[in-house]
Design a protein around this motif. Structure first.
Motif, PDB file in Angstrom:
ATOM      1  N   THR A 168       2.391  23.925   7.605  1.00  0.00           N
ATOM      2  CA  THR A 168       3.037  22.815   7.585  1.00  0.00           C
ATOM      3  C   THR A 168       3.893  23.735   9.530  1.00  0.00           C
ATOM      4  O   THR A 168       4.699  24.461   8.001  1.00  0.00           O
ATOM      5  N   ILE A 169       4.340  23.104   9.468  1.00  0.00           N
ATOM      6  CA  ILE A 169       5.732  23.426  10.654  1.00  0.00           C
ATOM      7  C   ILE A 169       6.676  23.209   9.351  1.00  0.00           C
ATOM      8  O   ILE A 169       7.815  24.253   9.645  1.00  0.00           O
ATOM      9  N   ASP A 170       6.715  21.846   8.748  1.00  0.00           N
ATOM     10  CA  ASP A 170       7.658  22.249   7.530  1.00  0.00           C
ATOM     11  C   ASP A 170       8.432  23.545   6.894  1.00  0.00           C
ATOM     12  O   ASP A 170       9.386  23.496   6.152  1.00  0.00           O
ATOM     13  N   ASP A 171       6.762  23.849   5.999  1.00  0.00           N
ATOM     14  CA  ASP A 171       7.075  25.053   5.530  1.00  0.00           C
ATOM     15  C   ASP A 171       7.814  26.105   5.993  1.00  0.00           C
ATOM     16  O   ASP A 171       8.245  27.523   5.772  1.00  0.00           O
ATOM     17  N   ILE A 172       7.214  26.690   7.777  1.00  0.00           N
ATOM     18  CA  ILE A 172       7.490  27.294   8.118  1.00  0.00           C
ATOM     19  C   ILE A 172       9.889  26.809   8.370  1.00  0.00           C
ATOM     20  O   ILE A 172       9.854  28.482   8.495  1.00  0.00           O
TER      21      ILE A 172
ATOM     22  N   LYS B  52      14.722  28.859   6.637  1.00  0.00           N
ATOM     23  CA  LYS B  52      16.203  28.408   6.745  1.00  0.00           C
ATOM     24  C   LYS B  52      16.991  27.295   7.596  1.00  0.00           C
ATOM     25  O   LYS B  52      17.650  28.482   8.609  1.00  0.00           O
ATOM     26  N   VAL B  53      15.556  27.272   8.660  1.00  0.00           N
ATOM     27  CA  VAL B  53      16.270  26.127  10.134  1.00  0.00           C
ATOM     28  C   VAL B  53      15.468  25.270  10.200  1.00  0.00           C
ATOM     29  O   VAL B  53      14.694  24.479   8.973  1.00  0.00           O
ATOM     30  N   SER B  54      15.829  23.886  10.387  1.00  0.00           N
ATOM     31  CA  SER B  54      15.152  22.337  10.063  1.00  0.00           C
ATOM     32  C   SER B  54      14.319  22.853  11.045  1.00  0.00           C
ATOM     33  O   SER B  54      13.646  23.656  11.863  1.00  0.00           O
ATOM     34  N   ARG B  55      13.401  21.530  10.973  1.00  0.00           N
ATOM     35  CA  ARG B  55      12.178  21.300  11.830  1.00  0.00           C
ATOM     36  C   ARG B  55      11.929  21.254  12.738  1.00  0.00           C
ATOM     37  O   ARG B  55      11.053  21.657  13.576  1.00  0.00           O
ATOM     38  N   THR B  56      13.035  20.524  13.762  1.00  0.00           N
ATOM     39  CA  THR B  56      12.851  20.575  15.147  1.00  0.00           C
ATOM     40  C   THR B  56      12.643  21.500  15.917  1.00  0.00           C
ATOM     41  O   THR B  56      12.741  22.455  16.681  1.00  0.00           O
TER      42      THR B  56
ATOM     43  N   GLN C 175       8.746  35.836  12.353  1.00  0.00           N
ATOM     44  CA  GLN C 175       8.059  36.327  11.918  1.00  0.00           C
ATOM     45  C   GLN C 175       7.991  36.235  10.536  1.00  0.00           C
ATOM     46  O   GLN C 175       6.804  35.717  10.289  1.00  0.00           O
ATOM     47  N   VAL C 176       8.665  34.680  10.226  1.00  0.00           N
ATOM     48  CA  VAL C 176       7.654  34.260   9.612  1.00  0.00           C
ATOM     49  C   VAL C 176       6.356  33.301   9.672  1.00  0.00           C
ATOM     50  O   VAL C 176       5.770  33.567   8.415  1.00  0.00           O
ATOM     51  N   ALA C 177       6.126  32.513  10.321  1.00  0.00           N
ATOM     52  CA  ALA C 177       4.927  32.687  11.072  1.00  0.00           C
ATOM     53  C   ALA C 177       4.193  33.516  11.402  1.00  0.00           C
ATOM     54  O   ALA C 177       2.216  33.131  11.033  1.00  0.00           O
TER      55      ALA C 177
ATOM     56  N   GLU D 117       3.542  36.379   9.537  1.00  0.00           N
ATOM     57  CA  GLU D 117       3.438  36.034   8.263  1.00  0.00           C
ATOM     58  C   GLU D 117       2.586  35.778   7.526  1.00  0.00           C
ATOM     59  O   GLU D 117       2.143  36.256   6.359  1.00  0.00           O
ATOM     60  N   HIS D 118       2.340  34.409   8.395  1.00  0.00           N
ATOM     61  CA  HIS D 118       1.969  33.327   7.022  1.00  0.00           C
ATOM     62  C   HIS D 118       0.732  32.973   8.226  1.00  0.00           C
ATOM     63  O   HIS D 118       0.065  31.628   7.680  1.00  0.00           O
ATOM     64  N   HIS D 119       1.333  34.296   9.108  1.00  0.00           N
ATOM     65  CA  HIS D 119      -0.678  34.295   9.654  1.00  0.00           C
ATOM     66  C   HIS D 119      -0.821  31.777  10.493  1.00  0.00           C
ATOM     67  O   HIS D 119      -1.874  31.446  10.869  1.00  0.00           O
ATOM     68  N   PHE D 120       0.480  31.702  10.653  1.00  0.00           N
ATOM     69  CA  PHE D 120       1.001  29.978  11.054  1.00  0.00           C
ATOM     70  C   PHE D 120       0.972  30.036  12.960  1.00  0.00           C
ATOM     71  O   PHE D 120       1.268  31.232  13.430  1.00  0.00           O
ATOM     72  N   SER D 121       0.043  29.050  12.812  1.00  0.00           N
ATOM     73  CA  SER D 121       0.052  29.124  14.502  1.00  0.00           C
ATOM     74  C   SER D 121       0.054  27.007  15.023  1.00  0.00           C
ATOM     75  O   SER D 121      -0.380  26.179  14.068  1.00  0.00           O
ATOM     76  N   PRO D 122       0.844  26.915  15.563  1.00  0.00           N
ATOM     77  CA  PRO D 122       1.261  25.363  15.534  1.00  0.00           C
ATOM     78  C   PRO D 122      -0.019  24.160  15.894  1.00  0.00           C
ATOM     79  O   PRO D 122      -1.701  25.161  15.979  1.00  0.00           O
ATOM     80  N   SER D 123      -0.326  23.006  14.992  1.00  0.00           N
ATOM     81  CA  SER D 123      -1.582  22.618  15.473  1.00  0.00           C
ATOM     82  C   SER D 123      -1.313  21.970  16.743  1.00  0.00           C
ATOM     83  O   SER D 123      -0.622  21.714  17.516  1.00  0.00           O
ATOM     84  N   GLN D 124      -2.847  22.705  16.811  1.00  0.00           N
ATOM     85  CA  GLN D 124      -3.229  21.717  18.527  1.00  0.00           C
ATOM     86  C   GLN D 124      -3.561  20.857  19.120  1.00  0.00           C
ATOM     87  O   GLN D 124      -3.149  19.888  19.678  1.00  0.00           O
ATOM     88  N   SER D 125      -3.562  19.915  17.788  1.00  0.00           N
ATOM     89  CA  SER D 125      -4.053  18.495  17.837  1.00  0.00           C
ATOM     90  C   SER D 125      -2.495  17.458  18.027  1.00  0.00           C
ATOM     91  O   SER D 125      -2.315  16.897  18.954  1.00  0.00           O
TER      92      SER D 125
END
Length: 338
Positions: A8-12, A17-21, A46-48, A50-58
């Motif tokens: 989730t974006i919370d994990d990223i 080491k930044v806020s969720r916002t 870079q973190v995103a 490395e973990h193949h993360f993209s924001p939730s389309q929903s």
């Protein structure tokens, strides 16, 4: 318990080491607007990555009220004409920044309703439908929910723009060439008679006969549906009654042609066939047959472009009208090119 880890974006945010916002603003393209430092942006991205993360389309859809997804409902993927249309729609959606979500109705109006409901539940921005129902009430409830465009077939009595092949004239021209060459027996195999595409193709057949001073003989017109099995059954029925093949046979769809060819192959290994074989829709495999089959080629890219443009225009509140897309003939018969 699922074995798959869903970040989730919370994990990223935690890993960067930044806020969720802050993570949300960076990943959704708002870093410059909110003056987030370049170093922070690079760390989050870079973190995103490395973990193949993209924001939730929903989540994006909830904020923008757009999912950037277009639904496509087709009757049957085994129909090469519809699969070509689906490929063209998918490619053009991607080029415009949209994703296509496809479902198949199996020519079943009840299933088609479920298909559209599924797409609406998935919050698609609009729907392109090859309709299998002819009752306008079948589609009425969706008209206020989202933009709808019909492609390949039209439904009378609805303010829904349709994009269909301009079939009548080209069918009349192709059959007319056979009649001009001296043919006097042209058998017609078609699909559901109440479907607009069937009406247009039969109208072309009728127009060709009338223009050459010939009557429309009911015993030469066969209509069932567009399934492969129906093509086989109609050819079997004709051959059983006449113990020969027609002088000219026009087949209203590539799926019906598949059934016809299956019968010809089963009975005579393709060594006997109608004197001239004509079909609506084309396929490259027809080039490999020992038979010369002249085919009407639909413009899948044109149908896709016109229907997608209309859906997107309706999404912006622009009124749209129906249109017809030209087709062409792929001649394989020596008689047609001599």
């Amino acid at each position: 318990m699922s074995q798959f880890e869903r970040l989730t974006i919370d994990d990223i945010a935690r890993l960067a080491k930044v806020s969720r916002t802050t993570a949300s603003m960076v990943l959704n393209g708002y870093a410059e607007r909110y003056r987030i430092s370049k170093a922070t942006v690079e760390r989050v991205l870079q973190v995103a990555a490395e973990h193949h993360f993209s924001p939730s389309q929903s989540a994006r859809a909830l904020r923008s009220r757009r999912s950037h997804t277009i639904g496509l409902v087709i009757p049957d993927l085994t129909n090469s004409a519809h699969s070509a249309l689906a490929q063209a729609v998918e490619t053009q959606c991607r080029e415009r920044g949209y994703q296509m979500m496809m479902v198949t109705s199996d020519e079943d109006p009840a299933l088609e309703t479920d298909c559209i409901a599924h797409l609406v539940a998935r919050q698609v921005d609009g729907v392109i439908v090859v309709p299998c129902a002819t009752d306008p009430a079948h589609y009425q409830k969706w008209l206020k929910r989202l933009p709808i465009v019909f492609v390949d077939r039209a439904v009378d009595g609805l303010p829904v723009p349709s994009v269909i092949t301009d079939a009548t004239g080209i069918v009349a021209g192709l059959i007319g060439e056979a009649l001009a060459a001296g043919a006097r027996e042209v058998v017609y195999f078609g699909g559901q008679p109440d479907v607009s595409a069937s009406r247009d193709r039969l109208a072309g057949y009728t127009q060709a006969l009338v223009s050459h001073g010939l009557p429309v003989r009911e015993e030469l017109v066969f209509q069932r549906d567009y399934q492969r099995e129906s093509g086989y059954a109609m050819m079997q029925q004709w051959f059983a009654a006449h113990q020969r093949y027609p002088e000219v046979l026009f087949v209203g769809a590539i799926t019906l042609l598949e059934g016809v060819l299956a019968f010809l192959n089963e009975q005579h290994k393709l060594t006997q066939a109608p004197g001239r074989l004509l079909t609506f829709d084309d396929h490259q495999l027809l080039d490999c047959l020992p038979l010369s089959i002249d085919a009407i080629v639909q413009d899948a890219n044109g149908l896709a472009s016109e229907s997608l443009s209309r859906v997107l225009a309706l999404l912006e509140g622009q009124t749209q009208t129906s249109t017809r897309v030209p087709a062409r003939v792929h001649y394989r018969s020596p008689r047609a090119t001599s």
